[in-house]
Design an enzyme around this catalytic site. Structure first.
Site, PDB file in Angstrom:
ATOM      1  N   ASP A 126       0.804  -1.225   0.000  1.00  0.00           N
ATOM      2  CA  ASP A 126       0.000   0.000   0.000  1.00  0.00           C
ATOM      3  C   ASP A 126       0.839   1.277   0.000  1.00  0.00           C
ATOM      4  O   ASP A 126       1.991   1.294   0.440  1.00  0.00           O
ATOM      5  CB  ASP A 126      -0.895   0.043   1.246  1.00  0.00           C
ATOM      6  CG  ASP A 126      -2.100  -0.858   1.142  1.00  0.00           C
ATOM      7  OD1 ASP A 126      -2.092  -1.770   0.296  1.00  0.00           O
ATOM      8  OD2 ASP A 126      -3.056  -0.659   1.915  1.00  0.00           O
ATOM      9  N   ASP A 127       0.189   2.361  -0.458  1.00  0.00           N
ATOM     10  CA  ASP A 127       0.615   3.752  -0.273  1.00  0.00           C
ATOM     11  C   ASP A 127       1.668   4.241  -1.249  1.00  0.00           C
ATOM     12  O   ASP A 127       2.086   5.397  -1.169  1.00  0.00           O
ATOM     13  CB  ASP A 127       1.111   4.019   1.151  1.00  0.00           C
ATOM     14  CG  ASP A 127       0.011   3.925   2.187  1.00  0.00           C
ATOM     15  OD1 ASP A 127      -1.146   3.687   1.797  1.00  0.00           O
ATOM     16  OD2 ASP A 127       0.312   4.075   3.391  1.00  0.00           O
ATOM     17  N   HIS A 177      -6.134   2.959  -4.265  1.00  0.00           N
ATOM     18  CA  HIS A 177      -6.073   3.232  -2.825  1.00  0.00           C
ATOM     19  C   HIS A 177      -6.455   4.682  -2.519  1.00  0.00           C
ATOM     20  O   HIS A 177      -5.978   5.252  -1.535  1.00  0.00           O
ATOM     21  CB  HIS A 177      -4.674   2.926  -2.292  1.00  0.00           C
ATOM     22  CG  HIS A 177      -4.592   2.720  -0.810  1.00  0.00           C
ATOM     23  ND1 HIS A 177      -5.585   2.092  -0.078  1.00  0.00           N
ATOM     24  CD2 HIS A 177      -3.638   3.067   0.089  1.00  0.00           C
ATOM     25  CE1 HIS A 177      -5.235   2.060   1.193  1.00  0.00           C
ATOM     26  NE2 HIS A 177      -4.066   2.647   1.328  1.00  0.00           N
ATOM     27  N   HIS A 181      -5.576   9.537   0.239  1.00  0.00           N
ATOM     28  CA  HIS A 181      -5.513   8.701   1.434  1.00  0.00           C
ATOM     29  C   HIS A 181      -6.296   9.266   2.625  1.00  0.00           C
ATOM     30  O   HIS A 181      -5.824   9.254   3.758  1.00  0.00           O
ATOM     31  CB  HIS A 181      -4.051   8.489   1.848  1.00  0.00           C
ATOM     32  CG  HIS A 181      -3.835   7.239   2.644  1.00  0.00           C
ATOM     33  ND1 HIS A 181      -3.844   7.215   4.034  1.00  0.00           N
ATOM     34  CD2 HIS A 181      -3.593   5.957   2.263  1.00  0.00           C
ATOM     35  CE1 HIS A 181      -3.612   5.991   4.456  1.00  0.00           C
ATOM     36  NE2 HIS A 181      -3.462   5.194   3.410  1.00  0.00           N
ATOM     37  N   HIS A 271       3.559  -1.960   3.331  1.00  0.00           N
ATOM     38  CA  HIS A 271       3.581  -0.607   2.772  1.00  0.00           C
ATOM     39  C   HIS A 271       4.921  -0.310   2.109  1.00  0.00           C
ATOM     40  O   HIS A 271       5.973  -0.678   2.644  1.00  0.00           O
ATOM     41  CB  HIS A 271       3.320   0.436   3.860  1.00  0.00           C
ATOM     42  CG  HIS A 271       1.970   0.325   4.501  1.00  0.00           C
ATOM     43  ND1 HIS A 271       1.681  -0.621   5.469  1.00  0.00           N
ATOM     44  CD2 HIS A 271       0.824   1.026   4.301  1.00  0.00           C
ATOM     45  CE1 HIS A 271       0.414  -0.491   5.841  1.00  0.00           C
ATOM     46  NE2 HIS A 271      -0.121   0.493   5.151  1.00  0.00           N
TER      47      HIS A 271
END
Length: 303
Positions: A126-127, A177, A181, A271
């Site tokens: 993620d991210d 995603h 965020h 991440h």
């Protein structure tokens, strides 16, 4: 985070500087296996950071979202009563923006894990993308022939488009995603649509395929988030193993949490963006070969 309708994609062995190629690692038969994993997977209780929305397993196998295709040029002379150029304009618009795939009610519930009876695991990242840590994660995945799912933030993808293309070119699954965020569960439907829609549009333009899976930041699922995601043609993917690497607790802590929580059918959350992810990279360097030595196979949606 895993798409129905295309089967269990197990991971091609790759070199460190190119697309996946060569024999598959793990299971070689594929068609329908991922469908079965999702259809048979139990629905565990959401993690503490997740919404209490139930996560019933999907029961149908929709086709992946089609890539945009060029429409044939309109021919012939329109009838006198037809508005000038209306038919070609409609055809062009349809070709440029294909309709999102249909997501059923069952498919709109978050998927927390795969079939616990199968020794498979899904690695999700993620991210990103992040120019410091995404290449390091890609190199590890290449080294062990693992295909993962990257849940990208729109702002980061916009800042590093070449890195998005690199992730896709190496055969990994690209997913949504959100754009910035936020906690989507606290936003209006219009704002959720903007966060997810902008990101899907960008990722589709960069990779040639609109995302068909998304993950709410922090597991912020809500009826509105799930509804908008479905309207945009995306299924929600949660997770079942969270080492909380985002908090940088130390490489040993991350590794031990991964080992302790791992089980067949797990969806593992890691991440590569949002801060210093050197601990995550170091933990994956130890964790991934351990998975392979333990007989785990890896899966990710095919597009």
């Amino acid at each position: 985070m895993l798409m129905l309708g295309a089967g269990l994609s197990l991971l091609g062995v790759a070199g460190c500087h190119g697309n996946f190629r060569g024999p598959l690692r793990g299971e070689e038969a594929a068609a329908g296996a991922l469908d079965a994993s999702l259809a048979e997977a139990p629905s565990p209780a959401p993690s503490p950071s997740s919404s209490p929305t139930p996560s019933a397993s999907p029961t149908e196998s929709p086709a992946p979202a089609p890539a945009p295709s060029s429409a044939a040029a309109a021919t012939g002379t329109p009838a006198p009563s037809s508005p000038p150029a209306s038919a070609p304009a409609s055809a062009s618009a349809s070709a440029a923006a294909p309709s999102p795939r249909v997501v059923t009610a069952a498919e709109s519930r978050p998927v927390y894990e795969l079939d616990a009876a199968r020794k498979v695991v899904a690695i999700t990242v993620d991210d990103g993308p992040d120019p410091r840590y995404t290449p390091a994660v890609l190199a590890l995945l290449d080294q062990y022939g693992i295909r993962a799912s990257f849940f990208l933030i729109g702002e980061n993808a916009d800042a590093h488009p070449d890195l998005v293309r690199e992730v896709a070119a190496r055969g990994h699954h690209i997913a949504n995603h959100s754009w910035s965020h936020p906690d989507l569960s606290g936003l209006s439907a219009a704002k959720v649509r903007d966060e997810l829609g902008r990101t899907s549009e960008l990722l589709g333009r960069l990779t040639g395929r609109a995302p068909t899976w998304f993950r709410a930041p922090g597991g912020g699922w809500s009826p509105t988030v799930l509804k908008v995601g479905a309207e945009l043609g995306m299924r929600p993917m949660a997770w079942s193993v969270d080492p909380q690497d985002w908090a940088t607790p130390g490489t040993d802590v991350i590794t031990k949490r991964l080992e302790k929580e791992l089980r067949p059918g797990a969806i593992v959350l890691t991440h590569d963006g949002g801060g210093d992810r050197s601990q995550t990279v170091a933990a994956l360097k130890a964790f991934l070969p351990m998975l392979i030595d333990s007989g785990y196979r890896f899966t990710a949606p095919p597009g």
